[in-house]
Scaffold this motif. Structure first.
Motif, PDB file in Angstrom:
ATOM      1  N   GLY A 171       0.933  -1.300  -0.071  1.00  0.00           N
ATOM      2  CA  GLY A 171      -0.070  -0.025   0.029  1.00  0.00           C
ATOM      3  C   GLY A 171       0.964   1.083  -0.043  1.00  0.00           C
ATOM      4  O   GLY A 171       0.436   2.248  -0.372  1.00  0.00           O
ATOM      5  N   ALA A 172       2.073   1.065   0.415  1.00  0.00           N
ATOM      6  CA  ALA A 172       3.007   2.198   0.590  1.00  0.00           C
ATOM      7  C   ALA A 172       4.276   1.581   0.568  1.00  0.00           C
ATOM      8  O   ALA A 172       4.442   0.406   1.119  1.00  0.00           O
ATOM      9  N   ASN A 173       5.398   2.391   0.123  1.00  0.00           N
ATOM     10  CA  ASN A 173       6.908   1.875   0.060  1.00  0.00           C
ATOM     11  C   ASN A 173       7.544   3.032   0.565  1.00  0.00           C
ATOM     12  O   ASN A 173       7.045   3.857   0.798  1.00  0.00           O
ATOM     13  N   ARG A 174       8.750   2.423   0.813  1.00  0.00           N
ATOM     14  CA  ARG A 174       9.750   3.354   1.563  1.00  0.00           C
ATOM     15  C   ARG A 174      11.026   3.384   0.727  1.00  0.00           C
ATOM     16  O   ARG A 174      11.600   2.286   0.512  1.00  0.00           O
ATOM     17  N   LEU A 175      11.500   4.685   0.352  1.00  0.00           N
ATOM     18  CA  LEU A 175      12.818   4.559  -0.370  1.00  0.00           C
ATOM     19  C   LEU A 175      13.901   5.178   0.695  1.00  0.00           C
ATOM     20  O   LEU A 175      13.636   6.410   1.237  1.00  0.00           O
ATOM     21  N   SER A 176      15.048   4.628   0.872  1.00  0.00           N
ATOM     22  CA  SER A 176      15.691   4.684   2.170  1.00  0.00           C
ATOM     23  C   SER A 176      17.077   5.000   1.623  1.00  0.00           C
ATOM     24  O   SER A 176      17.677   4.028   0.881  1.00  0.00           O
ATOM     25  N   ILE A 177      17.807   5.949   2.026  1.00  0.00           N
ATOM     26  CA  ILE A 177      19.539   6.172   1.701  1.00  0.00           C
ATOM     27  C   ILE A 177      20.232   6.338   3.003  1.00  0.00           C
ATOM     28  O   ILE A 177      19.912   7.172   3.818  1.00  0.00           O
ATOM     29  N   ARG A 178      21.380   5.671   3.028  1.00  0.00           N
ATOM     30  CA  ARG A 178      22.196   5.620   4.190  1.00  0.00           C
ATOM     31  C   ARG A 178      23.606   6.281   3.831  1.00  0.00           C
ATOM     32  O   ARG A 178      23.977   5.747   2.632  1.00  0.00           O
ATOM     33  N   VAL A 179      24.021   7.457   4.548  1.00  0.00           N
ATOM     34  CA  VAL A 179      25.437   7.758   4.022  1.00  0.00           C
ATOM     35  C   VAL A 179      26.364   7.615   5.153  1.00  0.00           C
ATOM     36  O   VAL A 179      25.805   8.077   6.287  1.00  0.00           O
ATOM     37  N   ASN A 180      27.640   7.200   4.860  1.00  0.00           N
ATOM     38  CA  ASN A 180      28.596   7.411   5.840  1.00  0.00           C
ATOM     39  C   ASN A 180      29.271   8.553   5.682  1.00  0.00           C
ATOM     40  O   ASN A 180      29.841   8.816   4.640  1.00  0.00           O
ATOM     41  N   VAL A 181      29.591   9.466   6.695  1.00  0.00           N
ATOM     42  CA  VAL A 181      30.369  10.750   6.519  1.00  0.00           C
ATOM     43  C   VAL A 181      31.511  10.700   7.271  1.00  0.00           C
ATOM     44  O   VAL A 181      31.540  10.545   8.525  1.00  0.00           O
ATOM     45  N   LYS A 182      32.715  11.295   6.822  1.00  0.00           N
ATOM     46  CA  LYS A 182      33.697  11.743   7.555  1.00  0.00           C
ATOM     47  C   LYS A 182      33.848  13.225   7.430  1.00  0.00           C
ATOM     48  O   LYS A 182      34.212  13.734   6.437  1.00  0.00           O
ATOM     49  N   TYR A 183      33.747  14.104   8.592  1.00  0.00           N
ATOM     50  CA  TYR A 183      33.929  15.617   8.476  1.00  0.00           C
ATOM     51  C   TYR A 183      35.217  15.785   9.271  1.00  0.00           C
ATOM     52  O   TYR A 183      35.321  15.406  10.363  1.00  0.00           O
ATOM     53  N   THR A 184      36.301  16.463   8.625  1.00  0.00           N
ATOM     54  CA  THR A 184      37.600  16.807   9.183  1.00  0.00           C
ATOM     55  C   THR A 184      37.585  17.981   9.407  1.00  0.00           C
ATOM     56  O   THR A 184      37.715  18.833   8.452  1.00  0.00           O
ATOM     57  N   ASN A 185      37.602  18.672  10.373  1.00  0.00           N
ATOM     58  CA  ASN A 185      37.702  20.196  10.850  1.00  0.00           C
ATOM     59  C   ASN A 185      39.353  20.316  10.999  1.00  0.00           C
ATOM     60  O   ASN A 185      39.790  20.000  12.000  1.00  0.00           O
ATOM     61  N   ASN A 186      40.178  20.680  10.190  1.00  0.00           N
ATOM     62  CA  ASN A 186      41.581  20.856  10.253  1.00  0.00           C
ATOM     63  C   ASN A 186      41.913  22.245  11.036  1.00  0.00           C
ATOM     64  O   ASN A 186      43.082  22.140  11.638  1.00  0.00           O
ATOM     65  N   GLN A 187      41.060  23.000  11.540  1.00  0.00           N
ATOM     66  CA  GLN A 187      41.281  23.985  12.352  1.00  0.00           C
ATOM     67  C   GLN A 187      40.985  23.670  13.777  1.00  0.00           C
ATOM     68  O   GLN A 187      41.540  23.971  14.745  1.00  0.00           O
ATOM     69  N   ASN A 188      40.043  22.893  14.082  1.00  0.00           N
ATOM     70  CA  ASN A 188      39.621  22.294  15.381  1.00  0.00           C
ATOM     71  C   ASN A 188      39.159  20.990  15.220  1.00  0.00           C
ATOM     72  O   ASN A 188      37.990  20.666  15.185  1.00  0.00           O
ATOM     73  N   PRO A 189      40.194  20.038  15.544  1.00  0.00           N
ATOM     74  CA  PRO A 189      39.888  18.546  15.200  1.00  0.00           C
ATOM     75  C   PRO A 189      38.786  17.920  16.369  1.00  0.00           C
ATOM     76  O   PRO A 189      38.315  16.867  15.976  1.00  0.00           O
ATOM     77  N   LYS A 190      38.665  18.838  17.193  1.00  0.00           N
ATOM     78  CA  LYS A 190      37.636  18.380  18.308  1.00  0.00           C
ATOM     79  C   LYS A 190      36.226  18.337  17.620  1.00  0.00           C
ATOM     80  O   LYS A 190      35.382  17.584  18.110  1.00  0.00           O
ATOM     81  N   LEU A 191      36.142  19.072  16.526  1.00  0.00           N
ATOM     82  CA  LEU A 191      34.745  19.203  15.866  1.00  0.00           C
ATOM     83  C   LEU A 191      34.664  18.267  14.828  1.00  0.00           C
ATOM     84  O   LEU A 191      33.497  18.234  13.986  1.00  0.00           O
ATOM     85  N   SER A 192      35.591  17.383  14.449  1.00  0.00           N
ATOM     86  CA  SER A 192      35.580  16.562  13.569  1.00  0.00           C
ATOM     87  C   SER A 192      34.611  15.375  14.028  1.00  0.00           C
ATOM     88  O   SER A 192      34.393  15.157  15.202  1.00  0.00           O
TER      89      SER A 192
END
Length: 168
Positions: free
Chosen positions: A101-122
């Motif tokens: 009756g209904a369908n679901r399209l799902s997308i999963r993304v693995n992300v690496k964010y590197t903050n070179n100025q403040n590594p604590k925020l990576s």
């Protein structure tokens, strides 16, 4: 007198951060970002998904910040891959023969964010979003690109907020 003192100090307090109306708080010294291509490693591969997702993330950054996107050394770097893409039934109708009756399209993304100025925020984490839909006499191929665009918009918003608004 206190109000006057606060008003006089406010510009100095705000000078250290770029603040935009979308809730992002980007340090003034951050000027550049590099968005690497997000390869599609999902078991079910949609040929254009990799480039579409990568470009959507770049567009969100361009439209909502004053950061420059560069291919060279950058103050911040986004990298990762698309690890999941699926279409599955979420509601079954039983009119003598069970159908979705209904369908679901799902997308999963693995992300690496590197903050070179403040590594604590990576960070390195997965983001997943979905959109439910009904075919209603249409073929999946005729609506799939629009569904992908909607889910990609949700994902890029989540990633943007996690990187620049520190929303966990």
């Amino acid at each position: 007198m206190k109000k006057l003192l606060i008003l006089m100090l406010l510009p100095f307090v705000l000078a250290g951060c770029k603040i935009s109306l979308n809730g992002a708080s980007i340090p003034a010294e951050m000027k550049t970002v590099n968005v690497l291509v997000f390869e599609n490693n999902a078991p079910l591969v949609v040929p254009y998904l990799s480039s579409q997702f990568t470009e959507e993330l770049k567009t969100r950054i361009r439209n909502q910040t004053s950061l420059s996107i560069t291919q060279n050394d950058a103050h911040a770097v986004f990298s990762g891959n698309i690890s999941g893409y699926s279409i599955s039934p979420v509601a079954i109708q039983d009119n003598n023969a069970p159908t979705a009756g209904a369908n679901r399209l799902s997308i999963r993304v693995n992300v690496k964010y590197t903050n070179n100025q403040n590594p604590k925020l990576s960070f390195e984490e997965s983001f997943e979003r979905f959109k439910d839909f009904k075919l209603q006499g249409q073929s999946l191929q005729s609506i799939e690109q629009g569904l992908i665009k909607d889910v990609t918009a949700q994902l890029t918003e989540d990633i943007f907020n996690r990187a620049f608004a520190n929303w966990n």
